[in-house]
Design an enzyme around this catalytic site. Structure first.
Site, PDB file in Angstrom:
ATOM      1  N   SER A   1     -53.726  11.319  -3.721  1.00  0.00           N
ATOM      2  CA  SER A   1     -54.478  10.061  -3.960  1.00  0.00           C
ATOM      3  C   SER A   1     -56.134  10.215  -3.273  1.00  0.00           C
ATOM      4  O   SER A   1     -56.475  11.266  -2.851  1.00  0.00           O
ATOM      5  CB  SER A   1     -53.714   9.276  -2.931  1.00  0.00           C
ATOM      6  OG  SER A   1     -54.011   9.470  -1.464  1.00  0.00           O
ATOM      7  N   GLY A   2     -56.621   9.259  -3.329  1.00  0.00           N
ATOM      8  CA  GLY A   2     -58.040   9.121  -2.927  1.00  0.00           C
ATOM      9  C   GLY A   2     -58.972  10.016  -3.190  1.00  0.00           C
ATOM     10  O   GLY A   2     -59.054  10.611  -4.752  1.00  0.00           O
TER      11      GLY A   2
ATOM     12  N   ASP B   1     -49.674  18.193  -1.487  1.00  0.00           N
ATOM     13  CA  ASP B   1     -49.754  16.617  -0.654  1.00  0.00           C
ATOM     14  C   ASP B   1     -48.438  16.800  -0.066  1.00  0.00           C
ATOM     15  O   ASP B   1     -47.381  17.188  -0.603  1.00  0.00           O
ATOM     16  CB  ASP B   1     -49.822  15.585  -1.687  1.00  0.00           C
ATOM     17  CG  ASP B   1     -50.494  14.333  -1.122  1.00  0.00           C
ATOM     18  OD1 ASP B   1     -51.557  14.022  -1.105  1.00  0.00           O
ATOM     19  OD2 ASP B   1     -49.715  13.486  -0.335  1.00  0.00           O
TER      20      ASP B   1
ATOM     21  N   LYS C   1     -63.122  14.013  13.631  1.00  0.00           N
ATOM     22  CA  LYS C   1     -64.039  14.602  12.506  1.00  0.00           C
ATOM     23  C   LYS C   1     -65.155  15.542  13.230  1.00  0.00           C
ATOM     24  O   LYS C   1     -65.759  16.251  12.390  1.00  0.00           O
ATOM     25  CB  LYS C   1     -64.516  13.400  12.041  1.00  0.00           C
ATOM     26  CG  LYS C   1     -63.405  12.492  11.249  1.00  0.00           C
ATOM     27  CD  LYS C   1     -62.820  13.448   9.994  1.00  0.00           C
ATOM     28  CE  LYS C   1     -61.823  12.676   9.079  1.00  0.00           C
ATOM     29  NZ  LYS C   1     -61.461  13.468   8.047  1.00  0.00           N
TER      30      LYS C   1
ATOM     31  N   TYR D   1     -60.576   9.081  16.131  1.00  0.00           N
ATOM     32  CA  TYR D   1     -60.833   9.561  14.749  1.00  0.00           C
ATOM     33  C   TYR D   1     -62.109  10.193  14.644  1.00  0.00           C
ATOM     34  O   TYR D   1     -62.501  11.323  14.247  1.00  0.00           O
ATOM     35  CB  TYR D   1     -60.855   8.290  13.853  1.00  0.00           C
ATOM     36  CG  TYR D   1     -61.305   8.624  12.400  1.00  0.00           C
ATOM     37  CD1 TYR D   1     -60.352   9.062  11.509  1.00  0.00           C
ATOM     38  CD2 TYR D   1     -62.580   8.524  11.791  1.00  0.00           C
ATOM     39  CE1 TYR D   1     -60.566   9.353  10.316  1.00  0.00           C
ATOM     40  CE2 TYR D   1     -62.965   8.706  10.406  1.00  0.00           C
ATOM     41  CZ  TYR D   1     -61.977   9.294   9.617  1.00  0.00           C
ATOM     42  OH  TYR D   1     -62.334   9.432   8.486  1.00  0.00           O
TER      43      TYR D   1
ATOM     44  N   THR E   1     -60.423   4.024  -0.526  1.00  0.00           N
ATOM     45  CA  THR E   1     -59.370   5.153  -0.380  1.00  0.00           C
ATOM     46  C   THR E   1     -58.056   4.283   0.110  1.00  0.00           C
ATOM     47  O   THR E   1     -58.279   3.097   0.894  1.00  0.00           O
ATOM     48  CB  THR E   1     -59.481   6.225   0.172  1.00  0.00           C
ATOM     49  OG1 THR E   1     -59.777   5.898   1.647  1.00  0.00           O
ATOM     50  CG2 THR E   1     -60.966   6.846  -0.219  1.00  0.00           C
TER      51      THR E   1
ATOM     52  N   VAL F   1     -65.521   4.775   1.582  1.00  0.00           N
ATOM     53  CA  VAL F   1     -65.074   5.196   0.396  1.00  0.00           C
ATOM     54  C   VAL F   1     -63.728   4.340   0.011  1.00  0.00           C
ATOM     55  O   VAL F   1     -63.039   4.170   1.050  1.00  0.00           O
ATOM     56  CB  VAL F   1     -64.728   6.638   0.238  1.00  0.00           C
ATOM     57  CG1 VAL F   1     -64.288   7.061  -1.271  1.00  0.00           C
ATOM     58  CG2 VAL F   1     -65.692   7.489   0.723  1.00  0.00           C
TER      59      VAL F   1
ATOM     60  N   ASP G   1     -47.027  19.806   4.057  1.00  0.00           N
ATOM     61  CA  ASP G   1     -47.324  19.015   5.421  1.00  0.00           C
ATOM     62  C   ASP G   1     -48.198  19.832   6.463  1.00  0.00           C
ATOM     63  O   ASP G   1     -48.048  20.767   6.952  1.00  0.00           O
ATOM     64  CB  ASP G   1     -45.990  19.140   6.083  1.00  0.00           C
ATOM     65  CG  ASP G   1     -45.996  18.097   7.485  1.00  0.00           C
ATOM     66  OD1 ASP G   1     -47.049  17.756   8.078  1.00  0.00           O
ATOM     67  OD2 ASP G   1     -44.761  17.956   8.198  1.00  0.00           O
TER      68      ASP G   1
END
Length: 257
Positions: free
Chosen positions: A22-23, A43, A158, A154, A189, A187, A66
């Protein structure tokens, strides 16, 4: 003379896209395929990966992966006939202030965003170093550079993943392996979908960037294809920011000039 028209041609390349269901991952898988790469769509959701695989312009395959399972990551990468390009996109976020975050929530974000990224970088790096070349592209975020309340862990993951990429670039440069990161801005998503439920929040994010809007996943494809291709043959250890001017614009107020 350099064959410039062929710089973006990936027809002889084999790519693994982690998070292809996805995304951004789905868009990048489609983009690499359009430029000729054989794409393995990986995925956690095998059904989603297979749906993306069916929509590729060229040949490909789908596999379940995973990213938090180091043995599975190594097995999937080791089973590929060859690996020229790795694109790693998965990430999660728990939007809470640091003082309210539980240990379990902290570990959940770190285990995927940072630890999972490490597993992919390590396994792909080993494979590419043995082969004498390759391109690794990790999706970081503008949060590696700037942060806001509720984004602390988060952002830390990153930023940490970016430093892993830079270290890998330094360590594997002598083997012909390039490693780079992409920093998207906002974005549309599945990860950011909850923000759409808050029109003021959604609009505030749009207004923060110079272009006054959110990005779509397909707008990340050009950067990924560039870094994966021969066009970026002298680009390694860098962060390519694709944020619509978010980190360039200071604040949301436009002065009456």
């Amino acid at each position: 003379m350099t064959p410039y028209r062929s710089l973006f041609d990936l027809s002889d390349r084999r790519a693994l896209v982690i998070g292809a269901g996805s995304g951004i991952g789905a868009a990048v898988a489609q983009g690499l395929s359009a430029f000729g790469a054989f794409v393995t769509c990986a995925d956690l959701d095998l059904g989603a990966a297979e749906r993306v695989r069916v929509g590729l312009e060229g040949p490909g395959e789908a596999t379940r992966l995973d990213l938090t399972d180091s043995a599975q990551v190594a097995a999937v990468i080791g089973a590929l006939p060859k690996l020229d390009i790795l694109i790693c996109t998965p990430a999660i976020n728990v939007r809470k202030r640091l003082l309210e975050l539980s240990e379990a929530e902290f570990e959940r974000v770190v285990n995927l965003n940072l630890k999972g990224s490490f597993f992919a970088l390590q396994a792909a790096g080993r494979r590419m170093a043995e082969a004498g070349g390759g391109s690794i592209v990790l999706f970081s975020s503008i949060r590696a550079q700037v942060v806001e309340p509720g984004q602390g862990v988060y952002a830390a993951t990153k930023a940490g993943a970016l430093q892993l990429v830079r270290a890998l670039a330094a360590e594997l440069g002598p083997y012909g392996v390039r490693a780079n990161a992409i920093a998207p801005g906002v974005v549309e998503t599945p990860l950011t979908a909850p923000i759409k439920a808050h029109p003021e929040w959604y609009r505030a994010y749009a207004d923060k960037g110079a272009l006054g809007r959110w990005a779509t996943p397909d707008e990340m494809v050009g950067a990924a294809v560039f870094l994966a291709s021969r066009a970026a043959s002298y680009v390694t250890g860098t962060l390519l920011v694709v944020d619509g001017g978010w980190t360039a614009v200071d604040g949301r107020f436009t002065p009456p000039l």
